[in-house]
Scaffold this motif. Sequence first.
Motif, mmCIF file in Angstrom:
data_model
loop_
_atom_site.group_PDB
_atom_site.id
_atom_site.type_symbol
_atom_site.label_atom_id
_atom_site.label_comp_id
_atom_site.label_asym_id
_atom_site.label_seq_id
_atom_site.Cartn_x
_atom_site.Cartn_y
_atom_site.Cartn_z
ATOM 1 N N ALA A 57 0.825 -1.213 0.000
ATOM 2 C CA ALA A 57 0.000 0.000 0.000
ATOM 3 C C ALA A 57 0.855 1.257 0.000
ATOM 4 C CB ALA A 57 -0.925 -0.006 1.212
ATOM 5 N N GLU A 58 1.941 1.245 0.745
ATOM 6 C CA GLU A 58 2.814 2.418 0.817
ATOM 7 C C GLU A 58 3.510 2.703 -0.508
ATOM 8 O OE1 GLU A 58 5.316 1.303 4.025
ATOM 9 O OE2 GLU A 58 3.948 2.053 5.580
ATOM 10 N N ARG A 59 3.601 1.701 -1.345
ATOM 11 C CA ARG A 59 4.237 1.865 -2.656
ATOM 12 C C ARG A 59 3.224 2.056 -3.778
ATOM 13 N NH1 ARG A 59 7.406 -0.216 0.791
ATOM 14 N NH2 ARG A 59 9.677 -0.254 0.598
ATOM 15 N N ALA A 60 1.957 2.116 -3.421
ATOM 16 C CA ALA A 60 0.907 2.283 -4.420
ATOM 17 C C ALA A 60 0.844 3.725 -4.908
ATOM 18 C CB ALA A 60 -0.443 1.879 -3.834
ATOM 19 N N ALA A 61 0.330 3.882 -6.120
ATOM 20 C CA ALA A 61 0.182 5.218 -6.700
ATOM 21 C C ALA A 61 -1.165 5.838 -6.361
ATOM 22 C CB ALA A 61 0.352 5.131 -8.213
#
Length: 283
Positions: free
Chosen positions: A72-76
Amino acid sequence: MPLVTTGELVTRAAATRSAVAAFNVITLEHVEAVITGAESLDAPVVLQVSENAVKFRHGRVLPLARAAGTAAERAAVAVALHLDHVQSDDLLREAADAGFSSVMYDAARLPYAENLAATRAAADWAHSQGLWIEAELGEIGGKHGQPPLDAHAPGARTDPAEARAFVADSGVDALAVAVGSAHAMTERTATLDHDLLKRLAAGLDVPLVLHGSSGVRDDELTAAVAGGIAKVNVGTALNTAMTLAIREHLAAHPEAVDSRTYLGVGRAAMTEATRRIIRMLGR
């Protein structure tokens, strides 16, 4: 992108008469599929881990929660983490440390007074930890392998007057309402009680949640969102898409032994299912 909170996404949806899609995830493939689908439509999304999923993972919430949080933290797009259908107080108390911003505390199986007391205690604790809390009133059948409740069975639908008292006395931030859907439906045959939903939306000042959405047709879901549903929970639709895709792949390729090939097919099917549902919700 940093994790956002479920409360932020649902409150925003409720204010704009729209709904955020909340998908139950079991494997990393589920997580990746949901995020990829949401990114393709530039839509926010909630990743949900249920108590049953935790049981499947040998009773350990952290491995899946950490994986989901990292993805989630790496999602756009904006992604929130939600701990779903919690009955265990021990699991409830792991929510904040595991990275969840919200929890659905499920005491709906209990008589009203016991449900209220248990939910009030859970809400007090959750709020002390900065967690947003959802509860259920009426009973949305189909959990734990049980058959759906008869639509006219006593307690199968949420009573508006009882709901107003329950929300006020429990202190919850959102309410899952029983209006005709059921968990774990593999066919989309549920018919919602839109008149009841209208009365619930008019009488309550918290966002409303629809569980069991996999068994509801697109037109029924669209009408439910227009009628006041702000969070739409989806689980079985992903599992159905994954299972059918893998089954077809293995039937066509009986020699396949590399799990990446068929898990990849399953993940792609769940991505498309995610896109379909988000599009249908108007995102």
